[in-house]
Design a protein around this motif. Structure first.
Motif, PDB file in Angstrom:
ATOM      1  N   PRO A 196      66.035  27.145 129.186  1.00 51.25           N
ATOM      2  CA  PRO A 196      64.624  27.044 129.597  1.00 51.25           C
ATOM      3  C   PRO A 196      64.380  27.584 130.999  1.00 51.25           C
ATOM      4  CG  PRO A 196      65.538  24.881 128.975  1.00 51.25           C
ATOM      5  CD  PRO A 196      66.630  25.875 128.811  1.00 51.25           C
ATOM      6  N   SER A 197      65.378  27.409 131.907  1.00 56.73           N
ATOM      7  CA  SER A 197      65.135  27.881 133.268  1.00 56.73           C
ATOM      8  C   SER A 197      65.088  29.406 133.308  1.00 56.73           C
ATOM      9  CB  SER A 197      66.211  27.361 134.206  1.00 56.73           C
ATOM     10  OG  SER A 197      67.467  27.783 133.729  1.00 56.73           O
ATOM     11  N   ALA A 198      65.952  30.051 132.514  1.00 58.04           N
ATOM     12  CA  ALA A 198      65.950  31.515 132.490  1.00 58.04           C
ATOM     13  C   ALA A 198      64.656  32.025 131.860  1.00 58.04           C
ATOM     14  CB  ALA A 198      67.152  32.035 131.714  1.00 58.04           C
ATOM     15  N   THR A 199      64.199  31.343 130.810  1.00 56.31           N
ATOM     16  CA  THR A 199      62.945  31.742 130.160  1.00 56.31           C
ATOM     17  C   THR A 199      61.790  31.688 131.148  1.00 56.31           C
ATOM     18  OG1 THR A 199      63.749  30.763 128.140  1.00 56.31           O
ATOM     19  CG2 THR A 199      61.400  31.225 128.225  1.00 56.31           C
ATOM     20  N   ALA A 200      61.704  30.565 131.844  1.00 56.89           N
ATOM     21  CA  ALA A 200      60.606  30.408 132.809  1.00 56.89           C
ATOM     22  C   ALA A 200      60.708  31.474 133.896  1.00 56.89           C
ATOM     23  CB  ALA A 200      60.645  29.006 133.418  1.00 56.89           C
ATOM     24  N   PHE A 201      61.929  31.727 134.343  1.00 56.90           N
ATOM     25  CA  PHE A 201      62.129  32.733 135.393  1.00 56.90           C
ATOM     26  C   PHE A 201      61.632  34.106 134.935  1.00 56.90           C
ATOM     27  CE2 PHE A 201      64.467  36.107 137.457  1.00 56.90           C
ATOM     28  CZ  PHE A 201      64.310  35.775 138.798  1.00 56.90           C
ATOM     29  N   ILE A 202      61.997  34.459 133.713  1.00 56.14           N
ATOM     30  CA  ILE A 202      61.604  35.779 133.195  1.00 56.14           C
ATOM     31  C   ILE A 202      60.089  35.855 133.038  1.00 56.14           C
ATOM     32  CG2 ILE A 202      61.792  37.328 131.180  1.00 56.14           C
ATOM     33  CD1 ILE A 202      64.716  36.184 130.886  1.00 56.14           C
ATOM     34  N   GLN A 203      59.508  34.795 132.451  1.00 58.82           N
ATOM     35  CA  GLN A 203      58.046  34.806 132.267  1.00 58.82           C
ATOM     36  C   GLN A 203      57.316  34.965 133.596  1.00 58.82           C
ATOM     37  OE1 GLN A 203      57.762  31.097 130.202  1.00 58.82           O
ATOM     38  NE2 GLN A 203      57.650  32.073 128.181  1.00 58.82           N
ATOM     39  N   GLU A 204      57.813  34.265 134.600  1.00 61.54           N
ATOM     40  CA  GLU A 204      57.090  34.269 135.875  1.00 61.54           C
ATOM     41  C   GLU A 204      57.333  35.526 136.701  1.00 61.54           C
ATOM     42  OE1 GLU A 204      58.271  30.586 137.704  1.00 61.54           O
ATOM     43  OE2 GLU A 204      57.465  29.496 135.964  1.00 61.54           O
ATOM     44  N   ASN A 205      58.506  36.152 136.511  1.00 58.95           N
ATOM     45  CA  ASN A 205      58.872  37.238 137.442  1.00 58.95           C
ATOM     46  C   ASN A 205      58.918  38.641 136.863  1.00 58.95           C
ATOM     47  OD1 ASN A 205      59.650  35.746 140.055  1.00 58.95           O
ATOM     48  ND2 ASN A 205      60.619  34.565 138.409  1.00 58.95           N
ATOM     49  N   LEU A 206      58.726  38.759 135.551  1.00 60.70           N
ATOM     50  CA  LEU A 206      58.896  40.085 134.943  1.00 60.70           C
ATOM     51  C   LEU A 206      57.925  41.126 135.515  1.00 60.70           C
ATOM     52  CD1 LEU A 206      60.403  41.819 132.879  1.00 60.70           C
ATOM     53  CD2 LEU A 206      58.825  41.044 131.138  1.00 60.70           C
ATOM     54  N   LEU A 207      56.661  40.754 135.608  1.00 64.20           N
ATOM     55  CA  LEU A 207      55.678  41.739 136.087  1.00 64.20           C
ATOM     56  C   LEU A 207      55.960  42.150 137.527  1.00 64.20           C
ATOM     57  CD1 LEU A 207      52.251  40.577 134.616  1.00 64.20           C
ATOM     58  CD2 LEU A 207      53.645  42.549 133.980  1.00 64.20           C
ATOM     59  N   SER A 208      56.239  41.147 138.388  1.00 58.16           N
ATOM     60  CA  SER A 208      56.488  41.512 139.779  1.00 58.16           C
ATOM     61  C   SER A 208      57.803  42.295 139.899  1.00 58.16           C
ATOM     62  CB  SER A 208      56.494  40.286 140.681  1.00 58.16           C
ATOM     63  OG  SER A 208      57.413  39.359 140.203  1.00 58.16           O
ATOM     64  N   ALA A 209      58.768  41.993 139.046  1.00 57.40           N
ATOM     65  CA  ALA A 209      60.038  42.740 139.091  1.00 57.40           C
ATOM     66  C   ALA A 209      59.812  44.208 138.743  1.00 57.40           C
ATOM     67  CB  ALA A 209      61.046  42.121 138.142  1.00 57.40           C
ATOM     68  N   MET A 210      58.909  44.451 137.777  1.00 57.62           N
ATOM     69  CA  MET A 210      58.609  45.845 137.422  1.00 57.62           C
ATOM     70  C   MET A 210      57.993  46.560 138.621  1.00 57.62           C
ATOM     71  SD  MET A 210      56.871  45.958 133.699  1.00 57.62           S
ATOM     72  CE  MET A 210      56.976  44.459 132.827  1.00 57.62           C
TER      73      MET A 210
ATOM     74  N   ALA B   9      63.608  39.236 124.407  1.00 53.28           N
ATOM     75  CA  ALA B   9      63.236  38.110 123.539  1.00 53.28           C
ATOM     76  C   ALA B   9      62.154  37.252 124.211  1.00 53.28           C
ATOM     77  CB  ALA B   9      64.455  37.263 123.215  1.00 53.28           C
ATOM     78  N   VAL B  10      62.277  37.031 125.499  1.00 53.55           N
ATOM     79  CA  VAL B  10      61.264  36.227 126.203  1.00 53.55           C
ATOM     80  C   VAL B  10      59.950  37.011 126.290  1.00 53.55           C
ATOM     81  CG1 VAL B  10      60.646  35.155 128.414  1.00 53.55           C
ATOM     82  CG2 VAL B  10      62.964  34.895 127.510  1.00 53.55           C
ATOM     83  N   ALA B  11      60.042  38.282 126.608  1.00 55.78           N
ATOM     84  CA  ALA B  11      58.825  39.106 126.712  1.00 55.78           C
ATOM     85  C   ALA B  11      58.085  39.128 125.380  1.00 55.78           C
ATOM     86  CB  ALA B  11      59.186  40.523 127.157  1.00 55.78           C
ATOM     87  N   GLU B  12      58.852  39.093 124.295  1.00 57.88           N
ATOM     88  CA  GLU B  12      58.219  39.154 122.967  1.00 57.88           C
ATOM     89  C   GLU B  12      57.386  37.921 122.641  1.00 57.88           C
ATOM     90  OE1 GLU B  12      61.176  40.262 119.987  1.00 57.88           O
ATOM     91  OE2 GLU B  12      60.133  42.169 119.924  1.00 57.88           O
ATOM     92  N   GLN B  13      57.581  36.860 123.406  1.00 61.59           N
ATOM     93  CA  GLN B  13      56.797  35.647 123.139  1.00 61.59           C
ATOM     94  C   GLN B  13      55.356  35.780 123.643  1.00 61.59           C
ATOM     95  OE1 GLN B  13      59.162  32.653 125.036  1.00 61.59           O
ATOM     96  NE2 GLN B  13      60.838  32.861 123.577  1.00 61.59           N
ATOM     97  N   SER B  14      55.071  36.840 124.368  1.00 66.95           N
ATOM     98  CA  SER B  14      53.709  36.995 124.884  1.00 66.95           C
ATOM     99  C   SER B  14      53.359  38.484 124.999  1.00 66.95           C
ATOM    100  CB  SER B  14      53.598  36.343 126.263  1.00 66.95           C
ATOM    101  OG  SER B  14      54.321  37.120 127.200  1.00 66.95           O
ATOM    102  N   GLU B  15      52.207  38.724 125.622  1.00 65.00           N
ATOM    103  CA  GLU B  15      51.756  40.101 125.846  1.00 65.00           C
ATOM    104  C   GLU B  15      52.687  40.877 126.784  1.00 65.00           C
ATOM    105  OE1 GLU B  15      48.749  41.958 124.982  1.00 65.00           O
ATOM    106  OE2 GLU B  15      49.081  40.570 123.318  1.00 65.00           O
ATOM    107  N   LEU B  16      53.594  40.149 127.439  1.00 67.27           N
ATOM    108  CA  LEU B  16      54.512  40.822 128.359  1.00 67.27           C
ATOM    109  C   LEU B  16      55.280  41.944 127.670  1.00 67.27           C
ATOM    110  CD1 LEU B  16      56.144  37.888 130.380  1.00 67.27           C
ATOM    111  CD2 LEU B  16      54.778  39.777 131.314  1.00 67.27           C
ATOM    112  N   ILE B  17      55.478  41.810 126.370  1.00 67.43           N
ATOM    113  CA  ILE B  17      56.260  42.832 125.657  1.00 67.43           C
ATOM    114  C   ILE B  17      55.563  44.193 125.702  1.00 67.43           C
ATOM    115  CG2 ILE B  17      55.331  42.365 123.314  1.00 67.43           C
ATOM    116  CD1 ILE B  17      58.946  43.368 124.260  1.00 67.43           C
ATOM    117  N   VAL B  18      54.233  44.174 125.726  1.00 64.58           N
ATOM    118  CA  VAL B  18      53.498  45.436 125.782  1.00 64.58           C
ATOM    119  C   VAL B  18      53.736  46.094 127.147  1.00 64.58           C
ATOM    120  CG1 VAL B  18      51.199  46.494 125.692  1.00 64.58           C
ATOM    121  CG2 VAL B  18      51.766  44.585 124.168  1.00 64.58           C
TER     122      VAL B  18
END
Ligand code: G
Ligand code: MN
Length: 276
Positions: A6-20, A64-73
């Motif tokens: 769960p901690s990795a999931t939350a981390f990815i959800q919160e930081n993916l956009l800023s990481a890009m 897999a985490v990105a696929e749970q939301s619009e983040l995958i797009v």
């Protein structure tokens, strides 16, 4: 991917956009080689993310985490754009770039429009782009997806089935889909040089792909014995740690200069020696 911490999931959800945006996300490239000609035929773009909190994140987990939301797009389009831009700097030495696209993205994207736009922006011809789709996705393609895949083929983009053989599915999809290439999953090659039964199975898979007139890429070539085995089977192309590990763009640029040499293995060894 069932047990996502769960901690990795939350981390990815919160930081993916800023990481890009902060360029923490990048693409590594792994070369693919023609076995008959002993030359590089293309590269596969592979996602890498080095984060401050978790170090290198597992790319499969990120997707897999990105696929749970619009983040995958956002992630898929970032990947397409970056891969095509990087590729435009490798032309004309490298002829093809393969990009992995995930189920979640394929099912919702206006694929044809988006791909046309990215190709135009990067100045890359459609026949230089290959899309890798995993076998589980192509099992039951929705009619809309099937029609976009056909349009992509019509544009000149090529389509590959990734991890072929792992989908535990009927094979009728192979006839239905407008495919160019199958990439045989590395699990089949692992014991093909040590167990007769595995070697026979590998031959059967190759024969199946050949009968369907598909180009074949062997994944996961790690030993010289496996490379020799593949040459004897007349498999078309090979990819794996023995021939070249996934590497950053700058390293690939050195690699492409070195591959003028005829001997693939000498180059693979040389490149590890030459580069940091
Ligand atoms: O599912 P797909 O085939 O796209 O997976 C690519 C992944 O396989 C990459 O993360 C890459 O690092 C890894 N890979 C590439 N070549 C080899 C290899 O020779 N052996 C192993 N074990 N993994 C590999
Ligand atoms: Mn792949």
């Amino acid at each position: 991917m069932n047990d996502i911490p769960p901690s990795a999931t939350a981390f990815i959800q919160e930081n993916l956009l800023s990481a890009m945006q902060a360029n923490q996300l990048c693409l590594y490239y792994q070369p693919q080689f023609s076995l008959a000609e002993q030359k590089i035929t293309g590269i596969e773009a592979l996602l890498r993310w080095h984060s401050q909190g978790f170090g290198w994140l597992d790319p499969q987990l990120v997707v897999a985490v990105a696929e749970q939301s619009e983040l995958i797009v956002r992630l898929s389009e970032w990947t397409l754009r970056r891969a095509l831009q990087d590729f435009s700097r490798l032309q004309p030495w490298i002829k093809r770039v393969s990009v992995n696209l995930s189920v979640g993205y394929l099912q919702q994207a206006p694929l044809v429009t988006v791909l046309q736009k990215h190709l135009n922006e990067a100045g890359v011809a459609p026949h230089c782009l290959d899309l890798e789709i995993t076998e589980t996705v192509v099992l039951e393609p929705a009619p809309l997806l099937l029609s976009s895949l056909r349009q992509l083929r019509h544009m000149g983009i090529s389509l590959s089935v990734d991890d072929f053989g792992t989908g535990y599915c009927g094979l009728s999809y192979l006839k239905k889909l407008p495919l160019n290439t199958v990439k045989i999953d590395r699990s089949f090659l692992r014991d093909a040089t040590s167990r007769a039964r595995d070697a026979l199975l590998y031959h059967d898979i190759l024969q199946l792909a050949r009968n369907l007139d598909l180009r074949i890429i062997a994944e996961g070539v790690e030993t010289e014995a496996q490379l020799e085995f593949l040459k004897l089977t007349h498999c078309h192309e090979a990819q794996g740690y023995l021939l070249g590990r996934p590497m950053p763009l700058a390293k690939l640029q050195h690699f492409t200069r070195a591959i003028q040499q005829p001997d693939i293995l000498a180059v693979a060894e040389d490149i590890d020696f030459l580069l940091p």
